[in-house]
Design a protein around this motif. Structure first.
Motif, PDB file in Angstrom:
ATOM      1  N   ASP A 268       1.082  -0.984  -0.091  1.00 14.94           N
ATOM      2  CA  ASP A 268       0.040   0.226  -0.195  1.00 14.94           C
ATOM      3  C   ASP A 268       0.804   1.489  -0.079  1.00 14.94           C
ATOM      4  N   SER A 269       2.149   1.196  -0.255  1.00 10.50           N
ATOM      5  CA  SER A 269       3.086   2.611  -0.857  1.00 10.50           C
ATOM      6  C   SER A 269       2.253   3.319  -1.514  1.00 10.50           C
ATOM      7  N   LYS A 270       2.113   4.480  -1.207  1.00 13.53           N
ATOM      8  CA  LYS A 270       2.243   5.994  -1.387  1.00 13.53           C
ATOM      9  C   LYS A 270       3.021   6.015  -2.582  1.00 13.53           C
ATOM     10  N   ASN A 271       4.319   5.609  -2.632  1.00 16.76           N
ATOM     11  CA  ASN A 271       5.219   6.353  -3.828  1.00 16.76           C
ATOM     12  C   ASN A 271       6.083   4.688  -4.335  1.00 16.76           C
ATOM     13  N   GLN A 272       5.308   4.386  -4.766  1.00 11.98           N
ATOM     14  CA  GLN A 272       5.599   3.020  -5.753  1.00 11.98           C
ATOM     15  C   GLN A 272       7.068   3.188  -6.588  1.00 11.98           C
ATOM     16  N   ASP A 273       7.303   3.645  -6.974  1.00 13.20           N
ATOM     17  CA  ASP A 273       8.004   4.764  -7.955  1.00 13.20           C
ATOM     18  C   ASP A 273       9.157   4.571  -7.964  1.00 13.20           C
ATOM     19  N   ALA A 274       9.060   5.763  -6.658  1.00 12.66           N
ATOM     20  CA  ALA A 274      10.421   6.487  -5.578  1.00 12.66           C
ATOM     21  C   ALA A 274      11.042   4.696  -4.842  1.00 12.66           C
ATOM     22  N   ALA A 275      10.364   4.178  -4.581  1.00 15.07           N
ATOM     23  CA  ALA A 275      10.816   2.538  -3.309  1.00 15.07           C
ATOM     24  C   ALA A 275      11.248   1.775  -3.868  1.00 15.07           C
ATOM     25  N   LYS A 276      10.571   1.992  -6.132  1.00 18.35           N
ATOM     26  CA  LYS A 276      11.418   0.824  -6.373  1.00 18.35           C
ATOM     27  C   LYS A 276      13.004   1.509  -6.663  1.00 18.35           C
ATOM     28  N   LYS A 277      12.832   2.812  -6.824  1.00 18.03           N
ATOM     29  CA  LYS A 277      14.379   3.195  -6.878  1.00 18.03           C
ATOM     30  C   LYS A 277      15.424   3.518  -6.223  1.00 18.03           C
ATOM     31  N   TYR A 278      14.641   3.223  -4.739  1.00 16.84           N
ATOM     32  CA  TYR A 278      15.549   3.512  -3.465  1.00 16.84           C
ATOM     33  C   TYR A 278      15.716   1.132  -2.945  1.00 16.84           C
ATOM     34  N   VAL A 279      15.213   0.331  -3.538  1.00  9.66           N
ATOM     35  CA  VAL A 279      15.874  -0.484  -3.802  1.00  9.66           C
ATOM     36  C   VAL A 279      16.558  -1.137  -4.532  1.00  9.66           C
ATOM     37  N   ASP A 280      16.290  -0.699  -5.294  1.00  7.52           N
ATOM     38  CA  ASP A 280      17.347  -0.421  -6.963  1.00  7.52           C
ATOM     39  C   ASP A 280      19.234  -0.124  -6.182  1.00  7.52           C
TER      40      ASP A 280
END
Length: 341
Positions: A268-280
């Motif tokens: 339920d992340s509100k900012n999944q695109d930024a979250a993906k960049k962070y994990v990357d």
């Protein structure tokens, strides 16, 4: 080869907002290219030490200046309690969880709380730390070792079995598995190891170890000589030794448990695109070079290792079945508390 108390100090929880940085940095590798960054605010829940997460976020925001990272930092046990409370009253307040142990993530995966995401450049990673279902990925190899004060111990124990020897009574300290995710994981691993199991834990308990709040106080106690022997994560020993403390370590010959500090994105992340960049970023070459600078063993093989650290191929890393460890961990911690508490 990789076959691969009870005094407890109050938990320090700090909340830090890391402002977006615009300073120049070395070019990011492709995994963290910010040219199409979605921007906005990203909230990270983590058990990472404050100075380390601050440095990590500084590099991330330098590569992604339109993303602001906000951090809530606590021990894994307290993070789990916070997440449980938030689930009862609404939604989870974080986009990303970066915490100690894979069983925590296995549980959240089973409860459908995590987003399925495979990080960029995943083929470059040690596949042992990649969730085969794609819900989380390890970001460091953090072994637990036997630390000792070099001024007080001339012949250190080199195996877990030796720590049950009565000659070490009153000399051992270790972290609290109710607070430390690594300690909880280790307890389950020890109890599931045929060569150790409950008889070994009973022997360790008979030596009346001191239970500290977490790994940090364990390392400090050994470095100060308050307790000459400690069970602690390896990077803390390297950090203390680098600062001149009389402390060294042994990787136990009868098997080295390790955690992989996984990262996962909440569904339920509100900012999944930024979250993906962070994990990357965490598992990218740039992110892993920083991990090595911070004394961690990396999860990819193209960034070296910290000075004085062994190659992973030289360690007898224990690779237990995660489903088994996840199922047995609560009972293992309870048994630890009964014996040691």
């Amino acid at each position: 080869m990789i076959p691969f108390r009870r005094p407890v100090v109050g938990v320090l929880v700090s909340i830090a907002s890391i402002a977006a940085l615009s300073a120049c940095s070395e070019p990011a590798d492709p995994a963290v290219d910010s040219t199409e960054s979605s921007g906005g605010t990203l909230t990270v829940y983590t058990s990472e030490p404050q100075a380390k997460i601050d440095a990590l976020n500084a590099e991330f925001t330098a590569a992604n200046p339109d993303i602001e990272v906000q951090v809530y930092r606590a021990g894994t046990g307290d993070l789990n309690a916070r997440i449980a409370s938030e689930r009862e009253t609404g939604s989870i307040g974080a986009d990303v969880l970066l915490a100690a142990d894979a069983p925590t993530f296995e549980g959240y995966k089973d409860e459908n709380l995590l987003l399925q995401y495979t990080p960029a450049d995943v083929s470059a990673l040690n596949q042992e730390i990649v969730d085969p279902d794609g819900y989380y990925v390890g970001t460091r190899i953090i072994p637990t070792v036997i630390a000792y004060n070099t001024g007080a111990v001339s012949e250190p124990p080199t195996s877990w079995q030796q720590l049950a020897d009565p000659k070490y009574k009153g000399q051992i300290t270790l972290p609290n598995p109710d607070v430390s995710g690594a300690a909880a994981f280790n307890t389950a691993v020890w109890l599931n190891e045929e060569s150790l199991g409950q008889p070994w834990l009973e022997g360790l308990a008979a030596n009346e170890p001191i239970v500290a709040e977490s790994n940090g106080p364990v390392g400090q106690s050994v470095a100060a000589g308050t307790q000459p022997i400690g069970i602690v994560v390896d990077y803390l020993v390297r950090e203390l030794a680098e600062k001149g403390s009389p402390i060294a370590l042994e990787y136990p010959t009868d098997g080295v448990p390790y955690i992989s500090q996984p990262a996962g994105i909440f569904a339920d992340s509100k900012n999944q695109d930024a979250a993906k960049k962070y994990v990357d970023f965490l598992v990218s070459k740039q992110g892993q070079e920083l991990a090595v600078e911070q004394q961690y063993l990396p999860v990819r093989g193209d960034v070296g290792t910290p000075d004085g650290a062994p190659a992973l191929d030289d360690l007898n890393l224990l690779n237990p079945d995660l489903a088994e460890i996840t199922a047995s961990q609560p009972e293992a911690v309870e048994r630890f508390n009964e014996l040691v508490g």
